[in-house]
Design an enzyme around this catalytic site. Structure first.
Site, mmCIF file in Angstrom:
data_model
loop_
_atom_site.group_PDB
_atom_site.id
_atom_site.type_symbol
_atom_site.label_atom_id
_atom_site.label_comp_id
_atom_site.label_asym_id
_atom_site.label_seq_id
_atom_site.Cartn_x
_atom_site.Cartn_y
_atom_site.Cartn_z
ATOM 1 N N ARG A 175 -18.108 -24.355 4.635
ATOM 2 C CA ARG A 175 -18.791 -22.748 5.477
ATOM 3 C C ARG A 175 -17.721 -22.441 6.151
ATOM 4 N NH1 ARG A 175 -17.218 -23.744 9.572
ATOM 5 N NH2 ARG A 175 -17.982 -21.469 9.990
ATOM 6 N N ALA A 224 -16.072 -17.967 5.886
ATOM 7 C CA ALA A 224 -15.092 -17.128 4.865
ATOM 8 C C ALA A 224 -14.139 -17.600 3.894
ATOM 9 C CB ALA A 224 -15.519 -15.246 5.226
ATOM 10 N N ASP A 274 -16.723 -11.802 7.636
ATOM 11 C CA ASP A 274 -17.259 -12.467 6.665
ATOM 12 C C ASP A 274 -17.260 -11.474 5.264
ATOM 13 O OD1 ASP A 274 -18.719 -14.266 8.263
ATOM 14 O OD2 ASP A 274 -18.954 -15.398 6.614
ATOM 15 N N LYS A 332 -21.598 -14.265 11.542
ATOM 16 C CA LYS A 332 -22.297 -14.967 12.168
ATOM 17 C C LYS A 332 -23.615 -14.156 12.790
ATOM 18 C CE LYS A 332 -23.261 -17.910 11.000
ATOM 19 N NZ LYS A 332 -24.476 -17.761 9.900
HETATM 20 O O1 MRU Z 1 -22.558 -18.980 8.139
HETATM 21 P P1 MRU Z 1 -21.408 -19.729 7.946
HETATM 22 O O2 MRU Z 1 -20.775 -21.061 8.942
HETATM 23 O O3 MRU Z 1 -20.600 -19.688 6.539
HETATM 24 O O4 MRU Z 1 -20.404 -18.299 8.925
HETATM 25 C C1 MRU Z 1 -19.049 -18.347 9.542
HETATM 26 C C2 MRU Z 1 -18.807 -17.302 10.197
HETATM 27 O O5 MRU Z 1 -19.601 -16.588 10.754
HETATM 28 C C3 MRU Z 1 -17.495 -17.053 10.227
HETATM 29 O O6 MRU Z 1 -17.332 -16.480 11.603
HETATM 30 C C4 MRU Z 1 -16.371 -16.376 9.777
HETATM 31 O O7 MRU Z 1 -16.716 -16.668 8.017
HETATM 32 C C5 MRU Z 1 -15.668 -16.201 9.886
HETATM 33 S S1 MRU Z 1 -14.679 -18.065 9.113
HETATM 34 C C6 MRU Z 1 -12.641 -17.745 8.688
#
Ligand code: MRU
Length: 361
Positions: free
Chosen positions: A60, A62, A252, A263
């Site tokens: 998980r 992005a 994301d 998030k």
């Molecule tokens: O649902 P997730 O755990 O994939 O959400 C991840 C996030 O919201 C991160 O902050 C985002 O992807 C940035 S990662 C460098």
């Protein structure tokens, strides 16, 4: 079937994923759903296993999702390749990429990586299926290697924003586990710490899946950066008490005007930071920008299973049949973002003109 292998010691620096072998190889990834209790790697042998790993958040964040999807295409093209002509190979490639694109909707890095893979295939029509398959593996490896470099550059570009003794709040996990390298928001903190600056990180626990509690604290502890865990609903008070002088999160998907999806809970943190006069920064590579969207209103927001809230982590916490709303992301308007830290430099102030200038050129 996925085979699972115990790996390394928990003290090793985490490597989110790695490809084993040539085009007929496999993809090993940390199963992030098990952290911090257990450090276990999974070995994906099929595109279906990669899809499931993305959907269930075994991998998980992005940028990491984008890298995993690129390798997933290579896995999806293995079966029956010797009997395929190029037309059949190209058709299968589209099928596999479309399938992976359906795993999660918000992080644009997924679609960005799949489009990049499709483009490479579209440009090299004279190669045989086997040659093209090898070329796509090279492209997936390039995506992963470039991501690692982007993380390092984000760290370098953001480190000067943090000064000695600062408290820095972050939400979710935008660290090494979410990327192929050191992360985005956490890369800035790692870089500042490496420069000898004493910073104190406050990690929001990040309901409902606790990426902050489970993953961000784990990473910072491993790297020796002081971290204090707080519940999401404590962020405002921690700011009021002047424990925090900066907020940095990942993203994301970032629209052309700078509105940034991250998030769920990030928007509230940005509002709290604004109310307390604390700068709110977003750290993200150019692969996270979606300039086809004018504003954040157009960003698709993933909704997840209600049981993540009512029965999260193995314990029932709400009555059976409770109605639940579970959006996994929210959008922070550009006006609340002091700067976006990219691998190319800082976008400040966050305006459409500045976003386009940084990302398009
Ligand atoms: O649902 P997730 O755990 O994939 O959400 C991840 C996030 O919201 C991160 O902050 C985002 O992807 C940035 S990662 C460098």
């Amino acid at each position: 079937m996925r085979s699972e292998t115990e790996m390394n010691s928990p003290n090793d620096p985490p490597r989110t994923m790695r490809w084993n072998g040539g085009p007929e190889g496999t993809l090993t990834m940390i199963d992030q759903t098990l952290l911090p209790v257990e450090f276990r790697e999974i070995e994906c042998r099929t595109v279906e296993e990669v899809w499931e790993a993305i959907k269930m958040l075994r991998v998980r964040g992005a940028p990491a999702i984008g890298c995993a999807a690129a390798y997933g295409v290579v896995l999806g093209l293995q079966a029956g390749i010797d009997a395929m002509n190029r037309v059949a190979f190209d058709a299968r490639l589209q099928e596999v990429a479309d399938y992976l694109a359906g795993s999660r909707p918000t992080a644009v890095n997924l679609f960005w990586a799949l489009d990049r893979i499709r483009k490479v295939a579209g440009e090299q029509t004279s190669l045989s299926p086997q040659e093209m398959h090898a070329r796509l593996l090279d492209e997936a490896k390039a995506i992963e290697a470039e991501d690692r470099e982007m993380c390092a550059a984000i760290g370098r570009n953001g480190a000067s924003l943090l000064t000695e003794g600062m408290g820095v709040l972050t939400h979710c996990n935008a660290g090494g586990l979410a990327t192929a390298g050191d992360g985005t928001a956490l890369a800035v903190m790692f870089a500042a710490a490496a420069m000898g600056k004493n910073i104190q990180v406050y990690a929001d626990e990040t309901r409902p899946l606790l990426q902050g509690a489970r993953l961000t604290t784990w990473e910072l502890q491993q790297r020796g950066v002081p971290v204090t865990l707080i519940c999401d609903n404590m962020a405002g008070w921690v700011m009021k008490e002047k424990r925090v002088q900066a907020v940095i999160t990942g993203a994301d998907r970032i629209a052309a005007n700078g509105d940034s999806a991250n998030k769920i809970g990030t928007y509230s943190v940005a509002l709290l930071a604004k109310a307390h006069g604390i700068p709110f920064y977003v750290a993200a590579p150019s692969s996270t920008f979606d300039l086809s969207l004018k504003t954040g209103d157009e960003i698709p927001i993933e909704e997840r299973n209600s049981e993540e809230i009512t029965k999260g982590h193995g314990r029932q916490t709400a009555p059976e049949g409770t109605t639940v709303y579970n959006p996994a992301f929210d959008v922070t308007p550009a006006e609340y973002i002091e700067a976006i830290i990219t691998e190319r430099g800082l976008i400040r102030p966050v305006t459409e003109q500045n976003v386009r200038q940084m990302v398009e050129h």
